[in-house]
Design an enzyme around this catalytic site. Structure first.
Site, mmCIF file in Angstrom:
data_model
loop_
_atom_site.group_PDB
_atom_site.id
_atom_site.type_symbol
_atom_site.label_atom_id
_atom_site.label_comp_id
_atom_site.label_asym_id
_atom_site.label_seq_id
_atom_site.Cartn_x
_atom_site.Cartn_y
_atom_site.Cartn_z
ATOM 1 N N GLY A 8 14.785 -61.407 34.442
ATOM 2 C CA GLY A 8 14.081 -60.147 34.681
ATOM 3 C C GLY A 8 12.620 -60.178 34.298
ATOM 4 N N LEU A 63 21.989 -59.903 38.733
ATOM 5 C CA LEU A 63 23.061 -59.735 37.748
ATOM 6 C C LEU A 63 24.412 -59.451 38.391
ATOM 7 C CD1 LEU A 63 21.286 -57.555 35.024
ATOM 8 C CD2 LEU A 63 21.789 -59.996 34.923
ATOM 9 N N ALA A 83 16.835 -58.910 31.378
ATOM 10 C CA ALA A 83 17.144 -58.059 32.527
ATOM 11 C C ALA A 83 18.339 -57.159 32.226
ATOM 12 C CB ALA A 83 17.447 -58.926 33.749
ATOM 13 N N ARG A 136 23.204 -37.807 9.994
ATOM 14 C CA ARG A 136 23.150 -38.508 8.716
ATOM 15 C C ARG A 136 21.695 -38.747 8.348
ATOM 16 N NH1 ARG A 136 25.358 -44.594 10.145
ATOM 17 N NH2 ARG A 136 23.715 -45.446 8.805
ATOM 18 N N TYR A 156 23.847 -45.028 30.183
ATOM 19 C CA TYR A 156 22.979 -46.150 29.788
ATOM 20 C C TYR A 156 23.336 -46.648 28.395
ATOM 21 C CZ TYR A 156 18.872 -48.774 28.337
ATOM 22 O OH TYR A 156 18.046 -49.761 27.848
ATOM 23 N N LYS A 160 24.795 -50.459 27.434
ATOM 24 C CA LYS A 160 24.204 -51.394 26.475
ATOM 25 C C LYS A 160 25.205 -51.774 25.383
ATOM 26 C CE LYS A 160 20.503 -52.637 26.783
ATOM 27 N NZ LYS A 160 19.882 -53.706 27.595
ATOM 28 N N SER A 200 10.912 -45.095 28.686
ATOM 29 C CA SER A 200 10.066 -44.625 27.583
ATOM 30 C C SER A 200 8.638 -44.399 28.066
ATOM 31 C CB SER A 200 10.071 -45.644 26.445
ATOM 32 O OG SER A 200 11.366 -45.859 25.953
#
Length: 342
Positions: A8, A63, A83, A136, A156, A160, A200
């Site tokens: 990637g 992938l 990737a 917490r 997502y 992961k 992000s």
């Protein structure tokens, strides 16, 4: 120097990893899903200061398919598996993200094992560590795992977590001596080199574009993409990194409102569209019924997840830029490349 495959390389993190490997003198290979993306990678490398990457070669591999991976890893000392499928929307079915992430990771690991690769470094996420837990105060560290039954576990995050779990299981059961290290970044910011960037970065772009009149009450950790790339290189060769996970986060969490205030304070007129107001949670929930992009935001409202990168700092000598530098370098690069409204 070593021969290293970066999966990637056209992605936001991947291109910075390629840049740092080239700067360190390695022979670098990278995979792209389509051959025409080669030109995009070369354009981004020029933006990053590398005009003629003679020690870089390209391989076409996806992938979701077996083709191309054997050729890509043949003769490599290391593989940096960066990737991963990423979407700014909530998919119609979670398997749209989970299956490519998990199965793609296993494809890369099998090819690396069969080719006699020494170590694979996988880009996971803080999403595989800090979600699905009750509130917490203690920061999350590398011993924690996301609880997949939690209400805040979006597709997502689940992809992961399951991909990383599958990687550790594969190496333990079928690795045949293949070493594994994992990097778990928080929200990744930093200088953009082209139009292909992470979710992000989209936050900063949306703020600069004035795409939202008020911001949701959302918090996250921050890390600069250059420091994420540096941690990959350290995890690739350090003996201490074998069989270990490493969180990449710069410091304390930031809210989107914190980012907006930073942009307005430091960028002046260039941040004239950045909102000043915080949206009430009920407004965000109502808007999410009409705006699919906001559906992933709702479970995050008001939740603060602190994490620590003490392990990477102590064991690998890793250092990170400040939250402020990561955010401002994002904004400056988006403006310089003309990727925000004039």
């Amino acid at each position: 120097m070593s021969t290293v495959l970066v999966t990637g390389g056209s992605g936001f993190v991947g291109i910075h990893v390629v840049l740092q490997l080239l700067a360190a003198g390695h022979t670098v290979r990278t995979t792209v899903r389509r051959p025409e993306r080669r030109d995009e990678v070369l354009t981004m490398l020029r933006e990053g200061g590398v005009a003629s990457p003679h020690s870089l070669s390209f391989f076409t591999a996806d992938l979701t398919a077996d083709q191309g991976w054997r050729e890509a890893v043949a003769g490599c000392d290391y593989v940096l598996h960066v990737a991963s499928p990423l979407s700014t929307r909530v998919p119609d079915h979670e398997d749209e993200m989970i299956i490519p992430a998990r199965d793609g990771t296993l494809r890369v690991l099998r090819a690396a094992r069969d080719a006699g690769v020494k170590r694979v470094v996988i880009t996971s996420s803080l999403g595989a560590i800090g979600y699905g837990h009750p509130p917490r105060d203690a920061p999350f560290d590398e011993t924690d795992w996301t609880n997949l039954g939690g209400a805040d576990v979006q597709p997502y995050i689940k992809s992961k977590t399951l991909a990383e779990r599958a990687a550790w299981d594969f190496v333990a059961r079928e690795g045949d001596g293949l070493e594994l290290s994992v990097v778990n970044p928080a929200g990744i910011f930093g200088p953009v080199l082209g139009p292909d960037f992470s979710g992000s970065i989209e936050i900063v772009k949306s703020l600069l574009d004035g795409a939202m009149p008020a911001v949701p009450r959302v918090y996250f950790g921050v890390v600069d993409v250059r420091d994420v790339a540096d941690l990959h290189l350290r995890a690739m060769t350090a003996p201490e990194a074998r069989g270990e996970r490493f969180i990449a986060v710069s410091g304390e969490t930031m809210s989107i409102l914190d980012i907006a205030r930073l942009l307005r304070r430091e960028l002046g007129p260039r941040a004239r569209r950045v909102p000043r107001l915080l949206a009430p949670d009920w407004v965000v929930r109502l808007a999410a019924t009409r705006v699919p992009l906001l559906q992933a935001v709702v479970p995050m409202l008001g939740k603060v997840r602190r994490s620590t990168s003490a392990k990477a700092r102590a064991e690998l000598g890793w250092k990170a830029r400040s939250n402020e530098e990561a955010i401002l370098s994002t904004a400056e690069s988006l403006i310089r490349l003309g990727l925000v409204k004039a």
